[in-house]
Design a protein around this motif. Structure first.
Motif, PDB file in Angstrom:
ATOM      1  N   THR A 157       4.792  12.167   1.612  1.00  0.00           N
ATOM      2  CA  THR A 157       4.866  10.698   1.107  1.00  0.00           C
ATOM      3  C   THR A 157       5.701   9.905   1.995  1.00  0.00           C
ATOM      4  N   ASN A 212      -0.415   7.447  -5.786  1.00  0.00           N
ATOM      5  CA  ASN A 212      -1.833   8.269  -5.546  1.00  0.00           C
ATOM      6  C   ASN A 212      -2.818   7.370  -6.373  1.00  0.00           C
ATOM      7  N   LEU A 228       0.035   4.652  -2.264  1.00  0.00           N
ATOM      8  CA  LEU A 228       0.272   5.806  -1.335  1.00  0.00           C
ATOM      9  C   LEU A 228       1.282   6.737  -2.384  1.00  0.00           C
ATOM     10  N   GLU A 229       2.481   5.925  -2.673  1.00  0.00           N
ATOM     11  CA  GLU A 229       3.158   6.685  -3.532  1.00  0.00           C
ATOM     12  C   GLU A 229       2.873   7.267  -4.861  1.00  0.00           C
ATOM     13  N   ASP A 276     -19.383  -2.318  -3.341  1.00  0.00           N
ATOM     14  CA  ASP A 276     -17.906  -2.084  -3.402  1.00  0.00           C
ATOM     15  C   ASP A 276     -17.595  -1.043  -2.428  1.00  0.00           C
ATOM     16  N   TYR A 277     -16.341  -0.802  -1.842  1.00  0.00           N
ATOM     17  CA  TYR A 277     -15.903   0.367  -1.192  1.00  0.00           C
ATOM     18  C   TYR A 277     -15.161   1.060  -2.308  1.00  0.00           C
ATOM     19  N   GLY A 278     -15.247   2.380  -2.794  1.00  0.00           N
ATOM     20  CA  GLY A 278     -14.705   3.135  -3.552  1.00  0.00           C
ATOM     21  C   GLY A 278     -13.622   3.729  -2.915  1.00  0.00           C
ATOM     22  N   PRO A 279     -12.657   4.547  -3.532  1.00  0.00           N
ATOM     23  CA  PRO A 279     -11.325   5.079  -2.992  1.00  0.00           C
ATOM     24  C   PRO A 279     -11.496   5.483  -1.454  1.00  0.00           C
ATOM     25  N   CYS A 304     -12.461   2.681   1.102  1.00  0.00           N
ATOM     26  CA  CYS A 304     -11.733   1.666   1.093  1.00  0.00           C
ATOM     27  C   CYS A 304     -10.604   2.154   2.274  1.00  0.00           C
ATOM     28  N   LEU A 348      -6.124   4.750  -6.724  1.00  0.00           N
ATOM     29  CA  LEU A 348      -7.358   4.527  -6.271  1.00  0.00           C
ATOM     30  C   LEU A 348      -7.737   3.156  -5.864  1.00  0.00           C
ATOM     31  N   GLU A 349      -7.738   3.094  -4.620  1.00  0.00           N
ATOM     32  CA  GLU A 349      -7.934   1.617  -4.017  1.00  0.00           C
ATOM     33  C   GLU A 349      -9.236   1.297  -3.794  1.00  0.00           C
ATOM     34  N   VAL A 350      -9.685   0.339  -4.412  1.00  0.00           N
ATOM     35  CA  VAL A 350     -11.335  -0.241  -3.963  1.00  0.00           C
ATOM     36  C   VAL A 350     -11.284  -1.569  -3.522  1.00  0.00           C
ATOM     37  N   TYR A 386     -14.326  10.344 -10.793  1.00  0.00           N
ATOM     38  CA  TYR A 386     -13.571  10.441  -9.574  1.00  0.00           C
ATOM     39  C   TYR A 386     -12.388  11.187  -9.800  1.00  0.00           C
ATOM     40  N   ARG A 404       0.865  -1.272   0.006  1.00  0.00           N
ATOM     41  CA  ARG A 404      -0.073   0.157  -0.078  1.00  0.00           C
ATOM     42  C   ARG A 404       0.880   1.212  -0.130  1.00  0.00           C
ATOM     43  N   GLN A 405       1.893   1.226   0.604  1.00  0.00           N
ATOM     44  CA  GLN A 405       2.817   2.462   0.812  1.00  0.00           C
ATOM     45  C   GLN A 405       3.557   2.648  -0.318  1.00  0.00           C
ATOM     46  N   LEU A 434     -18.046   8.279  -3.870  1.00  0.00           N
ATOM     47  CA  LEU A 434     -17.666   6.636  -4.042  1.00  0.00           C
ATOM     48  C   LEU A 434     -16.957   6.257  -2.741  1.00  0.00           C
ATOM     49  N   ARG A 457     -21.946   9.583  -4.027  1.00  0.00           N
ATOM     50  CA  ARG A 457     -21.313  10.557  -5.093  1.00  0.00           C
ATOM     51  C   ARG A 457     -19.724  10.601  -4.807  1.00  0.00           C
ATOM     52  N   SER A 496      -1.414   9.902   3.884  1.00  0.00           N
ATOM     53  CA  SER A 496      -2.039   9.805   2.729  1.00  0.00           C
ATOM     54  C   SER A 496      -2.399  11.371   2.301  1.00  0.00           C
ATOM     55  N   HIS A 497      -2.331  11.778   1.021  1.00  0.00           N
ATOM     56  CA  HIS A 497      -2.682  13.067   0.930  1.00  0.00           C
ATOM     57  C   HIS A 497      -2.962  13.166  -0.517  1.00  0.00           C
TER      58      HIS A 497
END
Lengths: 696, 696
Positions: B607, A136, A133-134, B111-114, B117, A138-140, A277, A128-129, B94, B92, B612-613
């Motif tokens: 990072t 960016n 994360l690095e 589902d879980y969107g970004p 998740c 979109l995790e689902v 998104y 994940r890192q 996600l 909306r 997370s940003h």
């Protein structure tokens, strides 16, 4: 490698591995050439088969040399022995447990016990890192239960199969290719009366095994008189068995569902939402970690071929016309073992190649694919995979799906050979198109032009009135057929109509030709202004088999070293701190209130700092306790031998430093976070050669 | 609560919630009393039903008062409206996506969107820290595919069912209790001609709905003439439908498997290994996070009743003779809403109770159970669950399995009412015994005595010779029956043999009595020294429905506030930093090279720090960008308005401070790690009321 291995043995092993790789390559080359199917290639195929045979003989010789070097154990046997040592340790320390063991288990299902589960969580956290994360991404997180329609669109319902034969009396099932393989191998190894022609034939079968159709496999099984291994009963003809676990969604029994065979489809079906998104911008990547399922016919290869496993998949969506990557420069200088198609086809081994060169020379199709190859290399080696036993192998043309642009596997060498652990494929627009077609929802991206562009467009306008008069009830079919013409068909018709006034036109849906006259349709090329381009993005997919990576990591991390007394070999896993299931163990040197209190203070500080640790207060020697913690790969051991300061020992060097009690947690945190190395803290704190060291 | 809610409305809402709770309690009390089944309780049941009716009337009145206060929207409608606002924002942005949406989805799969998740990953990471790490639990990870034998032993194959009816013509399935409930509710709400007796009857049915058998449900459906809601066709009789997804393991179709309905069984079957791993010491806990599956007949309640969900379960194994807990003191002073059996039966609401008192008074069965209740309370409130909308409700006797010692649910109030999100049950030795019996592998613990203890043991020695002479081929059955006698039976026989020399003895396996004489068996009580006690541990099981907790968290975190212009309501999620999907957003105030470069430096530092940003460089007003980031609950926004320093804005207070560029990452890290509060950093850094604030 076990530390007892001598250098010459190492060299031989490496030579053997290289020969084996060459053998594999030849086998693959043969397959590739066969698949190309051109008659002209036939001679080359034969040559390859011959080369393959020669290589196999050579590999056999290398194996015998290794056997001689190692002694009675032998090459394969040494591998087997090494694997047994690792697997025994893994099972004894509960890294793995055969699932449902008290009920005699289920083939191909394993649990992760406490240290295995912690390693897995650490690997996934680092994934994940390093990726989500690095980059960016979109995790689902999508469900495992998947309706049939999705897997029909993806092709899994039709094609995700292995060929199976059944014992005609008992119904026991076998993988057809496994039986044929076992038969050929056994004949070659044990039948001393085998004629050279027969031997050559069997070797040829082994070489082309993966490309045989159901009919060809069936014919060979009949020809060789292969029967069910357990009962000697006759076998059925081979037929495809779908490897998905099937179930039924809801109570009616009418909605077929499957347990997903991969996580990727959940991302593809969400493309439209994810694209919005992301502000309707390309490129972007979506990622998913989750369980996948594969109902193997008869699982082999222990922990590598299982029926349920964790996948981590990335789908990077990119404009097919621009596959450059802004961060490619960050990985261009990496140099590692690559095994492109050409080397495989010419029977050579993997070579050290600079990634930047591989992309600039076109060996790797594009920068984005290259970027991910580089990131995967960094991910695996930072986990502790030995870079000398990691190679990136390009798929041969016959291994790749027809739509794929390029495909590389990260293969890791372990006692089972070179194992595919990560696949990195440029799948072009295939998946999004398949779901667009099936669902009717366009999964496309838009590129807005800064100023409109002029394009020529074919315009076909059927005259419904004239067509209706001529074709009555068939009018609709004729209109549709006219509108569906390609540019060439339309321009040919236009020319014919202009010269002859009418032309014959085949309407498939009517199953016949009709006569089209000039007034029935107007055809023209018109100039139009376009404000945007609409296209289906390409997908670049790095797909990680987490369980396989972890298993290879266990083999690469394992070594043995003699105990102080040299009476026994002690097992060690040299996990990097990031992977280690437990970051440190705390041992009060002897049982007394003062040391126990100090241990409690340290315990609390470590917990607050989020460092996984164990307190070991068992009344056994400190040496034994060190050995116990080395065996599950704990990198640091804190021995409480005073009320104010403690020693910290590093697992592999066995060096110790002395640190104040209030500093322990922060020192361990720095070491496990990667902020400091052991060298850094050794320099800062006094080293210690104390009484507890003597007991080790 | 929406920020626009007035205080009086709040009070009314609270009153309504309390009344509703009382109504629920009465309904439960009625069920409990019915279940107790004693004829003597009948009057009390009737009284409860009357009380229930009265409460329902009162609740109705309260709802009407609330409706008046809120205006046209109404109480239930206001709840519904609030839910819609949350769910709209969630879909909306996600947080959730209906799974396989482009194929029109599948009921009960999401589902879980970004951002969803990320929230889920954060909740699970905190769960691991709060439970697994702090309590040194043994985490395991077992497959979802489970062979039938395991779920037969656990009782799921037989009992994990709901009652279903089918449309006799179309085959459409419905949950029988849902149809009856809908019928009764609709009649009560819409049929103005309903007699008071009929209304009372329908209310009674609603109150006892959950306790009706298949026959009783079927009779009511017939009596009321209930038909299929979609077609008006007649319905089948109700019959049980097993809620497990069934599949087949391997290719033969003979090995039935199920997708696990809970993760607990994977731990129970591993008890023996885990006990050894823990050095054969009790107590210890094992934990597992993973997917579980439930093939609902017709899922309702949106995100709360789904067909696949993530569970996090703990099985704490403890000596049944000592359920004290050394860390209970750490939670004894916690005070929160508890809803013990007595309050439910007497129609009262949940009350603030000190956990220490609840245990010392015996309301909570034991310290270990109490300890986990306290830890669950801390876990949920630290995530951001409103402590005023969280209660611990004890199971009524008829809700609990016969073997359970005590059972409490953490219930969270949301727009669907009070929802069970965590179950904390003392399941005694049931599960381990069930698997011991079925597998033949003893799942037991040992307590070694420091010095051997003298115990009296029954010793029965049949004389096989004499029995053989007397009973020939039946000898074996007689021997087994003699050896199986209880202590009382044996001592009675001993007395009879000593006084009369012989006695009749029933042998079930022979289906008749036989005569046993004195010489055929010797019976005695002998004193023996025992060195250890062998026993089946009790299990205390906290089981967390992660999806339900997250959904309730979304409702509790959601609020709206007017935009600066007061022209619109803006949505905000007030997630604590630990939960927030993204910890901070970085906005260059305007597009220029200098600010972009500064943003890149900050990006890199964040990072590296693992924060997370997102970088938002869209060319819209800073106010709009703040609103966009508030809507997904990002706690901190960094606005780059110079090349050397930036502002950091806190989401809920909208306060800003000014911080140097090189300090941003460490300040945000302190804030999100919980090392510093906003108050701490506000004190340390200058506050900022700058131009970008004006645009908000």
């Amino acid at each position: 490698m076990a530390s007892s291995t001598t250098t010459s043995e190492d060299a031989l092993r490496r030579a053997l591995a290289e020969r084996q790789a060459a053998v594999d390559a030849q086998a693959e080359a043969v397959r590739a050439l066969k698949a190309a199917g051109a008659a002209a290639a036939k001679t080359e195929v034969d040559a390859s088969v011959e080369a393959l045979k020669a290589l196999k003989v050579e590999a056999g010789a290398a194996a015998r040399r290794l056997q001689a070097a190692v002694g009675a154990g032998g090459g394969g046997a040494a591998r087997e022995e090494m694997r047994q040592a690792v697997v025994n340790t893994l099972e004894r320390k509960l890294f793995y447990i055969p699932s449902f063991k008290i009920y005699r288990g289920v083939a191909g299902l394993y649990d992760y016990g406490p240290p295995g589960c912690a390693v897995k969580a650490n690997v996934l956290a680092f994934w994940r890192q390093h990726f989500v994360l690095e980059e960016n991404m979109l995790e689902v997180d999508c469900p495992c239960v998947t309706p049939e329609v999705v897997l029909k669109a993806s092709g899994h319902v039709e094609k995700f199969t292995d060929l199976m034969v059944k014992d005609e009396k008992t119904g026991t099932c076998y993988r057809a290719d496994h039986l044929l393989k076992d038969h050929c191998k056994e004949k070659l190894e044990k039948d001393l009366t085998l004629s050279p022609e027969k031997a050559a034939e069997l070797k040829h079968v082994l070489a082309v095994l993966d490309d045989l159709s159901a009919d060809e496999l069936g014919a060979k099984i009949k020809e060789y008189g292969i029967v069910a291994p357990d009962t000697k009963n006759p076998l059925s003809d081979p037929y495809p068995f779908n490897l998905m676990f099937q179930t039924s969604i809801g109570p009616t029994g009418l909605n077929v569902g499957y347990m997903r065979p991969e996580t990727a489809q959940g991302i593809f079906v969400n493309f439209k939402d994810l694209y919005y998104y992301n502000g309707q911008k390309l490129p972007f990547a979506a990622a998913q970690i989750g369980q996948a399922f594969r109902n193997e016919i008869s699982p082999r290869q222990g922990l590598l071929r299982v029926r349920e496993f964790t996948l981590a998949e990335i789908e990077h969506f990119v404009d097919p016309e621009d596959k450059s990557h802004p961060k490619f420069v960050d990985v261009a200088d990496l140099e590692f073992l690559m095994f492109p198609r050409e080397l495989q086809l010419s029977g050579e081994s993997a070579k050290l190649v600079k990634l930047g060169e591989a992309v600039s020379k076109g060996t790797v199709n594009n920068e984005t694919l290259g970027y991910f190859i580089g990131r995967v290399y960094l991910f695996l080696t930072r986990l502790g995979i030995d870079k000398n036993r990691l190679r990136f192998r390009q798929h041969l043309p016959n291994e790749m799906a027809h739509y794929a642009a390029d495909c590389w596997d990260a293969e890791i060498e372990c006692s089972y050979g070179w194992i595919e652990c990560v696949g990195i494929a440029d799948r072009s627009a295939y998946d999004l198109r398949a779901h667009s077609d099936k669902s009717g929802v366009p999964l496309v991206a838009h590129e807005k032009f800064s100023k409109p562009r002029e394009v020529e467009k074919l315009v076909i306008v059927p005259s419904k009135k004239d067509l209706g008069l001529a074709f009555k009830g068939n009018q609709k079919m004729v209109v549709e057929a006219l509108e569906a013409m390609s540019e060439k068909e339309a321009m040919d018709m236009k020319a014919a109509l202009e010269s002859k006034g009418e032309t014959n036109f085949q309407v498939c849906t009517l199953g016949k030709d009709v006569v089209i006259t000039k007034k029935m349709v107007s055809i023209s090329m018109e100039k139009k202004l376009e404000h945007q381009r609409v296209f289906t993005p390409s997908v670049i997919e790095p797909s990680f088999g987490i369980g396989r990576i972890i298993y290879c990591l266990f083999e690469h991390s394992f070594y043995t070293r003699p105990s102080k007394s040299e009476e026994e070999q002690l097992n060690v896993f040299r996990f990097p701190p990031i992977v280690a299931p437990i970051k440190c163990t705390v041992f009060p040197l002897v049982k007394n209130q003062e040391f126990d209190d100090a241990a409690k203070v340290i315990d609390k500080a470590l917990t607050t700092a989020g460092i996984s640790h164990i307190i070991d207060t068992t009344a056994i020697s400190i040496g034994r306790r060190y050995a116990r913690t080395d065996e599950i790969g704990v990198p640091f051991a804190v021995t409480v031998d005073s009320a104010t300061s403690v020693t910290i020992r590093e697992r592999d060097s066995k060096e110790q430093i002395r640190v104040g009690i209030d500093e322990v947690a922060s020192v361990v945190k720095q070491l496990t976070d990667g902020q400091s190395t052991w060298a850094d803290v050794s320099f800062k704190y006094p080293s210690h050669i104390g009484p507890q060291g003597d007991q080790e």
